[in-house]
Design a protein around this motif. Structure first.
Motif, short mmCIF file in Angstrom:
data_model
loop_
_atom_site.label_atom_id
_atom_site.label_comp_id
_atom_site.label_asym_id
_atom_site.label_seq_id
_atom_site.Cartn_x
_atom_site.Cartn_y
_atom_site.Cartn_z
N MET A 99 6.51 -36.02 17.83
CA MET A 99 5.89 -36.15 16.50
C MET A 99 6.33 -37.43 15.81
SD MET A 99 3.87 -34.52 14.37
CE MET A 99 3.87 -32.96 15.20
N ARG A 100 5.33 -38.20 15.34
CA ARG A 100 5.59 -39.44 14.62
C ARG A 100 5.18 -39.33 13.15
NH1 ARG A 100 5.29 -44.24 18.53
NH2 ARG A 100 4.53 -45.34 16.73
N ASP A 101 4.14 -38.56 12.87
CA ASP A 101 3.63 -38.40 11.51
C ASP A 101 3.45 -36.92 11.22
OD1 ASP A 101 3.12 -41.29 10.90
OD2 ASP A 101 1.77 -41.07 12.60
N LEU A 102 4.10 -36.44 10.16
CA LEU A 102 4.04 -35.03 9.82
C LEU A 102 3.79 -34.89 8.32
CD1 LEU A 102 4.39 -32.00 10.51
CD2 LEU A 102 6.86 -32.33 10.19
N SER A 103 2.73 -34.16 7.98
CA SER A 103 2.39 -33.91 6.58
C SER A 103 2.39 -32.41 6.34
CB SER A 103 1.02 -34.51 6.26
OG SER A 103 0.74 -34.33 4.89
N VAL A 104 3.37 -31.96 5.55
CA VAL A 104 3.50 -30.55 5.18
C VAL A 104 3.58 -30.44 3.66
CG1 VAL A 104 4.48 -29.75 7.37
CG2 VAL A 104 6.00 -30.66 5.61
N ASN A 105 2.76 -31.20 2.99
CA ASN A 105 2.75 -31.22 1.53
C ASN A 105 2.04 -30.00 0.96
OD1 ASN A 105 0.38 -32.61 2.70
ND2 ASN A 105 -0.28 -32.69 0.58
N ASN A 106 2.39 -29.66 -0.26
CA ASN A 106 1.71 -28.62 -1.04
C ASN A 106 1.65 -27.27 -0.31
OD1 ASN A 106 0.50 -27.71 -3.38
ND2 ASN A 106 -1.56 -28.22 -2.70
N LEU A 107 2.80 -26.85 0.20
CA LEU A 107 2.89 -25.55 0.88
C LEU A 107 3.80 -24.57 0.13
CD1 LEU A 107 3.19 -26.64 4.63
CD2 LEU A 107 1.22 -25.58 3.51
N GLY A 108 4.49 -25.03 -0.89
CA GLY A 108 5.43 -24.16 -1.59
C GLY A 108 6.75 -24.00 -0.85
N LEU A 109 7.08 -24.95 0.02
CA LEU A 109 8.32 -24.88 0.80
C LEU A 109 9.54 -24.99 -0.12
CD1 LEU A 109 7.45 -27.36 3.70
CD2 LEU A 109 7.25 -24.87 3.72
N TYR A 110 10.54 -24.13 0.13
CA TYR A 110 11.82 -24.20 -0.58
C TYR A 110 12.86 -24.93 0.25
CZ TYR A 110 10.08 -21.04 -4.13
OH TYR A 110 9.35 -20.49 -5.16
N LYS A 111 12.63 -24.98 1.56
CA LYS A 111 13.55 -25.69 2.46
C LYS A 111 12.79 -26.04 3.74
CE LYS A 111 15.41 -21.72 4.86
NZ LYS A 111 16.55 -21.25 5.57
N LEU A 112 13.40 -26.92 4.50
CA LEU A 112 12.87 -27.27 5.83
C LEU A 112 13.78 -26.62 6.87
CD1 LEU A 112 12.12 -31.09 5.43
CD2 LEU A 112 10.54 -29.17 5.21
N PRO A 113 13.23 -26.23 8.01
CA PRO A 113 14.11 -25.68 9.06
C PRO A 113 15.06 -26.76 9.59
CG PRO A 113 11.84 -25.83 9.84
CD PRO A 113 11.84 -26.25 8.41
#
Length: 192
Positions: A99-113
């Motif tokens: 993975m070079r580009d990752l977009s996980v915007n606007n998901l309500g995430l409180y943390k990343l794994p």
């Protein structure tokens, strides 16, 4: 389906798909698939059968769960899955090593794994408009990072270790709760 067996790019964004079209898994040469801004609430497991797929855009749907079959798409290097219905990322996201580009915007995430730190090739990460009040330490191990979008999270501080991201060129910290910045930034950094 044989007539388009050479199809490499399929753009189906801004339609009214509620499920992923069944025939897609038969397009074995597919490299880029965009199903953004439809009405899908899940992604079929057979997405993992597309062994040459390197760009998958699914943002702006109603997907409730992160597609478990995605780590099977070994070539995947650009995933846009923000603005959907799930609020957490599975540990298996760390298996997307290329993975070079990752977009996980606007998901309500409180943390990343924690496994995000395994995405050592990541160059662009968009985690904007989530609920990340604490800066995700996992990001600080991604030395190839060039662009980091963190706007709209309520971040209260940025760790001094951000200087370890020596390739960082773009850092977007708009709309947070910052009161100060670290005393030193990477030399190549351009604030936006």
């Amino acid at each position: 389906m044989e007539a388009i067996s050479t199809l490499e790019v399929l753009g189906l964004e801004k339609n009214a798909f509620k499920i992923m079209p069944v025939c897609i898994h038969k397009l074995q040469g597919l490299r880029m698939l965009s199903l953004s801004f439809n009405e899908m609430d899940e992604v079929a497991d057979d997405i993992g059968q597309l062994k040459y797929l390197d760009r998958l855009w699914l943002e702006g749907n109603k997907i409730d769960n992160f597609p478990e079959a995605l780590p099977l798409a070994a070539e995947l290097d650009d995933l846009r899955i923000g603005d959907n219905g799930f609020t957490g990322l599975p540990d298996s996201i760390g298996q997307l090593y290329g993975m070079r580009d990752l977009s996980v915007n606007n998901l309500g995430l409180y943390k990343l794994p924690e496994t995000v730190e395994w995405l050592y090739n990541l160059r662009t990460l968009n985690i904007s408009d989530n609920n990340l009040s604490v800066f995700p330490e996992e990001i600080l191990k991604l030395s190839c990072m060039r662009e980091l979008q963190c706007s709209g999270n309520g971040l209260k501080s940025i760790p001094d270790k951000i200087c370890n991201l020596t390739n960082l060129q773009v850092l977007n910290l708009r709309r947070n709760s910052l009161r100060e910045l670290p005393t030193r930034f990477p030399i190549s950094l351009t604030c936006s």
